[in-house]
Write an enzyme that holds these catalytic residues in place. Structure first.
Site, short mmCIF file in Angstrom:
data_model
loop_
_atom_site.label_atom_id
_atom_site.label_comp_id
_atom_site.label_asym_id
_atom_site.label_seq_id
_atom_site.Cartn_x
_atom_site.Cartn_y
_atom_site.Cartn_z
N ASP A 71 -29.06 44.93 17.12
CA ASP A 71 -27.63 45.04 16.84
C ASP A 71 -27.26 44.19 15.62
O ASP A 71 -27.44 42.98 15.64
CB ASP A 71 -26.86 44.57 18.08
CG ASP A 71 -25.36 44.74 17.97
OD1 ASP A 71 -24.88 45.27 16.96
OD2 ASP A 71 -24.66 44.34 18.93
N HIS B 216 -21.71 51.88 22.31
CA HIS B 216 -21.80 50.42 22.37
C HIS B 216 -20.39 49.83 22.27
O HIS B 216 -19.66 50.11 21.32
CB HIS B 216 -22.68 49.94 21.21
CG HIS B 216 -23.00 48.49 21.22
ND1 HIS B 216 -23.99 47.94 22.01
CD2 HIS B 216 -22.48 47.46 20.51
CE1 HIS B 216 -24.05 46.64 21.79
NE2 HIS B 216 -23.13 46.32 20.88
N MET C 194 -15.27 40.76 22.68
CA MET C 194 -15.26 39.42 22.08
C MET C 194 -14.02 38.65 22.55
O MET C 194 -12.93 39.23 22.64
CB MET C 194 -15.23 39.53 20.55
CG MET C 194 -16.36 40.38 19.99
SD MET C 194 -16.39 40.32 18.19
CE MET C 194 -17.66 41.53 17.85
N MET D 76 -19.64 39.39 24.44
CA MET D 76 -19.74 38.18 23.61
C MET D 76 -18.61 37.26 24.05
O MET D 76 -17.63 37.05 23.33
CB MET D 76 -19.64 38.57 22.12
CG MET D 76 -20.90 39.23 21.61
SD MET D 76 -20.63 40.18 20.11
CE MET D 76 -20.08 41.71 20.85
N ASP E 66 -18.23 46.42 22.08
CA ASP E 66 -18.33 45.00 21.77
C ASP E 66 -17.11 44.24 22.27
O ASP E 66 -16.02 44.35 21.72
CB ASP E 66 -18.44 44.82 20.25
CG ASP E 66 -19.81 45.23 19.74
OD1 ASP E 66 -20.81 44.67 20.21
OD2 ASP E 66 -19.88 46.12 18.87
N HIS F 188 -21.41 45.11 25.57
CA HIS F 188 -21.99 43.89 25.01
C HIS F 188 -20.96 42.78 25.11
O HIS F 188 -19.99 42.75 24.34
CB HIS F 188 -22.38 44.20 23.54
CG HIS F 188 -22.96 43.04 22.80
ND1 HIS F 188 -23.17 43.07 21.43
CD2 HIS F 188 -23.40 41.82 23.23
CE1 HIS F 188 -23.70 41.91 21.06
NE2 HIS F 188 -23.84 41.14 22.12
N MET G 147 -30.09 40.23 18.42
CA MET G 147 -29.06 40.30 17.38
C MET G 147 -29.72 40.14 16.01
O MET G 147 -30.51 39.21 15.80
CB MET G 147 -28.03 39.18 17.56
CG MET G 147 -27.16 39.28 18.80
SD MET G 147 -26.21 40.82 18.93
CE MET G 147 -25.23 40.80 17.41
N SER H 167 -21.37 51.62 17.57
CA SER H 167 -20.48 50.57 18.05
C SER H 167 -19.03 50.93 17.75
O SER H 167 -18.66 51.15 16.59
CB SER H 167 -20.83 49.24 17.38
OG SER H 167 -19.75 48.34 17.55
C1 DX5 Z 1 -21.48 42.28 16.09
C2 DX5 Z 1 -21.50 43.36 17.12
C3 DX5 Z 1 -22.07 44.61 16.61
C4 DX5 Z 1 -21.33 45.23 15.45
C5 DX5 Z 1 -22.37 45.86 14.58
O1 DX5 Z 1 -21.09 41.10 16.66
O2 DX5 Z 1 -22.23 42.97 18.25
O3 DX5 Z 1 -22.29 45.57 17.66
O4 DX5 Z 1 -20.38 46.20 15.82
O5 DX5 Z 1 -21.77 46.28 13.41
P1 DX5 Z 1 -22.64 46.74 12.15
O6 DX5 Z 1 -23.52 47.86 12.64
O7 DX5 Z 1 -21.61 47.18 11.18
O8 DX5 Z 1 -23.44 45.56 11.70
ZN ZN Z 2 -22.78 44.56 19.75
#
Ligand code: DX5
Ligand code: ZN
Length: 221
Positions: free
Chosen positions: A174, A32, A36, A67, A34, A65, A136, A7
């Site tokens: 994840d 990956h 947000m 969010m 993320d 991903h 998750m 990620s």
């Molecule tokens: C959290 C993200 C993850 C995050 C995981 O909301 O969706 O992808 O980057 O981070 P680690 O592997 O450090 O838990």
């Molecule tokens: Zn993620």
């Protein structure tokens, strides 16, 4: 085959080109990303503009991903920016069936993510439309959180649900994945492991990846 999808959230944002090159050179095939929005989750990261800038730098599969609230408003933008897989949260979708069709119409893979408290029944009737399911194992929003152990039984239950419907798609996990938790989720049936702090957060990424895969290989023998 078990795959690690690092990620970008845990990478050094001041040198993204080198960070991406670093893991691609180590044989990583999926990145990956993320996204947000500060509404669906209490954090803000980046949008299609950044992904678009990264796209020419890498051949890795861009696993986006989302969010975000109202994902239907942004799906096309993220595909144009270079997403190969678009994952939307079941909790953020009012018309999930329509949303998945929209993603597929763009010619990319469609996946659904479930928060830790969201029951598997929420995707029971749309499994045939999916290319991947993301479970998750932390509450989304931040990297570096502790793995929620109930995720293991949830993976097992999803595997059973998929078997009952004759569906064979990868389960992605994840949150909190590291060399200790990776074997647990793989043993339960996960195939794609998202890892932020356990890869980009480590000085020696090669060693970090090897350690995770080593533990995983033992449970798959
Ligand atoms: C959290 C993200 C993850 C995050 C995981 O909301 O969706 O992808 O980057 O981070 P680690 O592997 O450090 O838990
Ligand atoms: Zn993620």
């Amino acid at each position: 085959m078990v795959e690690i999808a690092p990620s970008l959230l845990s990478a050094d944002f001041s040198r993204l080109e080198q960070e991406i090159g670093d893991i691609e050179q180590l044989g990583i095939k999926m990145l990956h990303l993320d996204v947000m929005d500060g509404h669906f989750v209490p954090n803000i990261t980046f949008g299609p503009g950044l992904i678009n800038s990264l796209r020419p730098l890498s051949k890795m599969i861009f696993d986006v991903h989302l969010m975000i609230e109202q994902p239907e408003r942004y799906v096309v933008d993220f595909v144009k920016a270079g997403a190969d897989i678009v994952t939307v949260h079941v909790e953020a979708a009012v018309h999930l069936h329509r949303l998945l069709a929209l993603i597929k119409e763009q010619g990319v893979k469609a996946a659904v993510a479930l928060n830790p408290a969201t029951p598997l029944s929420s995707i029971e009737w749309i499994l045939p439309q999916l290319d991947m399911v993301l479970l998750m194992s932390v509450n989304p929003g931040f990297g570096g959180q502790a793995f929620i152990p109930e995720a293991v039984a949830k993976i097992r239950a999803l595997k059973t649900m998929m078997k009952e419907q004759g569906i064979e798609i990868p389960i992605q996990v994840d949150g909190g994945i590291n060399r200790d938790t990776a074997p647990l989720v793989v043993e339960a049936g996960a195939e794609i492991l998202v890892a932020g702090s356990a890869v980009f957060g480590q000085r020696d990424r090669g060693d970090a990846i090897r350690q995770i895969l080593k533990g995983v290989a033992m449970v798959r023998e």
